[in-house]
Scaffold this active site. Structure first.
Site, short mmCIF file in Angstrom:
data_model
loop_
_atom_site.label_atom_id
_atom_site.label_comp_id
_atom_site.label_asym_id
_atom_site.label_seq_id
_atom_site.Cartn_x
_atom_site.Cartn_y
_atom_site.Cartn_z
N HIS A 140 36.15 37.30 49.53
CA HIS A 140 36.67 36.63 48.33
C HIS A 140 38.06 37.15 48.00
CE1 HIS A 140 35.70 34.32 44.54
NE2 HIS A 140 36.81 34.95 44.19
N HIS A 143 42.21 35.36 46.95
CA HIS A 143 43.00 34.17 46.68
C HIS A 143 44.36 34.36 47.33
CE1 HIS A 143 39.95 33.05 43.74
NE2 HIS A 143 40.08 34.24 43.19
N ARG A 188 34.35 25.02 45.63
CA ARG A 188 34.03 25.91 44.51
C ARG A 188 34.07 25.15 43.19
NH1 ARG A 188 37.43 30.81 41.74
NH2 ARG A 188 35.70 32.20 41.30
N HIS A 237 30.95 37.13 41.92
CA HIS A 237 31.08 38.23 40.95
C HIS A 237 29.75 38.69 40.36
CE1 HIS A 237 35.11 37.22 41.73
NE2 HIS A 237 35.45 36.61 40.63
N ASP A 279 38.39 40.19 45.61
CA ASP A 279 38.97 39.32 44.58
C ASP A 279 40.49 39.51 44.47
OD1 ASP A 279 38.75 37.29 42.66
OD2 ASP A 279 38.48 38.69 41.02
#
Length: 294
Positions: free
Chosen positions: A29, A31, A128, A184, A249
Site C-alpha cells: 500500500h 501512493h 478502491r 489500515h 502507506d
C-alpha cells in the site's frame, strides 16, 4: 481558484528495520504523486501533493525507501487527489516495472468494460472505494460491477471504520464474488480494543477466508511506536495470517491530525507483533504474491 493545502514531504530516507525482510517482500500500500501539471488533479481533492519533486523524483524517493526497508515488490494505490484519472498510477506501475509493481485503480459507478480493461492491461488488479470519506465509487456501484471485476481477475479494496460500518457491510462482503481487501487494519476504534463487535466481525471475515486486511496506516490511529495498535494487529494475524498484508502507506498523504511517520518505525511495529519467521514471510511475500499475481 483558492490554493489547496500542501501535503508534507515524507522522510527522505526511512530508518532501517530491526530485522532483514525475506526476499520478495511486498509493500502492499503506497501512493504515487507527481509535480505540478504532470498529471491532472481532481477538483474535489482536499490537498495538493508536496511541492517541489517531479514524478521521476518521487519514483527515486520511493526506490530509496524500498532499498532501505528491503522491499522488492510494491502495490501502488491510486490517490483520490487525482480522482478517477488513473494516469499517474499507471505511469508509476510502468516505471517501477511489472516484475515488481502492481496497481489499484479508482473508477466511478459508471465505469464501463473498456475502462476496466485498460486498468487490467496496465497492471492494475483492483479498484478502491472509500466508505469513510466518500469519493467517486460507492458500495452499490462496486457491488454492481463485481462480476465484471471477477472476469478480469480484479478485486475490491476499501477503507471503512470497522466499528461504524462492519455490521452493515458483512453480508455483502461474504456474498462478493471477488476478494475484498480492507485498508489500515479496518480503521477501528483503537480505544475499544479487539473485542469491539465490528472489529470482531472483521476478524471473523478473515477467519472464514472472506476478506483480506492490510496491516497499514497505524500512524493514523496511534503515535509511534504504535504499541496501542498491537492487540488489534495481533487479533487480525491470529484470525488468519493467510489473509493479512503489510503496507507503509507512503508518502502519507492527507495526514489530518496524524504525525508524519518513519516507515522504518511502521515496519518495526509489524516485526514486533509478528515474531514468527514463517508468518512474516506469509504476510510479506506469499499473500501479496497470490493476491496480486507476482
Amino acid at each position: 481558484m483558492t490554493d489547496k493545502p500542501k501535503a508534507q514531504m515524507p522522510v527522505a530516507e526511512p530508518a532501517a528495520p530491526d530485522r532483514a525482510l525475506p526476499a520478495g517482500a511486498c509493500d502492499a500500500h503506497i501512493h504515487m504523486v507527481a509535480g505540478p501539471g504532470e498529471f491532472p488533479l481532481w477538483d474535489g481533492r482536499v490537498e495538493d501533493p508536496a511541492p517541489g519533486p517531479r514524478f521521476e523524483d518521487w519514483i527515486g524517493l520511493y526506490e530509496r525507501h524500498m532499498a532501505v526497508l528491503g522491499i522488492d515488490r510494491v502495490v501502488v494505490v491510486h490517490s483520490i487527489l487525482y480522482g478517477a484519472d488513473n494516469a499517474v498510477t499507471k505511469a508509476a506501475v510502468a516505471r517501477l516495472g511489472r516484475d515488481r509493481a502492481r496497481g489499484i485503480g479508482l473508477v466511478d459507478d459508471r465505469a464501463g468494460d473498456a475502462e476496466l480493461d485498460a486498468l487490467a492491461e496496465a497492471g492494475l488488479c483492483g479498484v478502491r472505494l472509500n466508505y469513510v470519506h466518500g469519493g467517486v465509487l460507492s458500495w452499490g456501484g462496486v457491488t454492481a460491477m463485481a462480476d465484471r471485476l471477477k472476469a478480469r481477475g480484479m478485486h475490491v479494496q476499501m477503507l471503512m471504520n470497522a466499528h461504524r460500518h462492519m455490521a452493515e457491510l458483512e453480508d455483502g462482503v461474504r456474498a462478493m464474488p471477488v476478494p475484498v481487501v480492507f485498508d489500515h487494519i479496518g480503521w477501528p476504534d483503537v480505544a475499544a480494543g479487539p473485542d469491539e463487535p465490528g472489529f470482531r466481525r472483521l476478524c471473523a471475515l478473515l477467519a472464514d477466508g472472506k476478506a483480506f486486511v492490510k496491516l497499514s496506516g497505524l500512524y493514523r490511529l496511534a503515535d509511534a511506536p504504535y504499541e496501542a495498535t498491537d492487540a488489534l494487529v495481533t487479533a487480525l494475524v491470529r484470525a488468519n495470517p493467510e489473509r493479512c498484508l503489510w503496507g507503509s502507506d507512503w508518502p502519507h498523504l492527507m495526514l489530518a491530525d496524524a504525525k508524519m511517520p518513519d516507515a522504518g518505525a511502521l515496519l518495526n511495529a509489524f516485526l514486533r507483533v509478528v515474531t514468527d519467521t514463517a508468518t512474516r514471510r506469509r504476510i510479506l511475500v506469499d499473500n501479496p504474491a497470490r493476491l496480486y499475481d507476482f
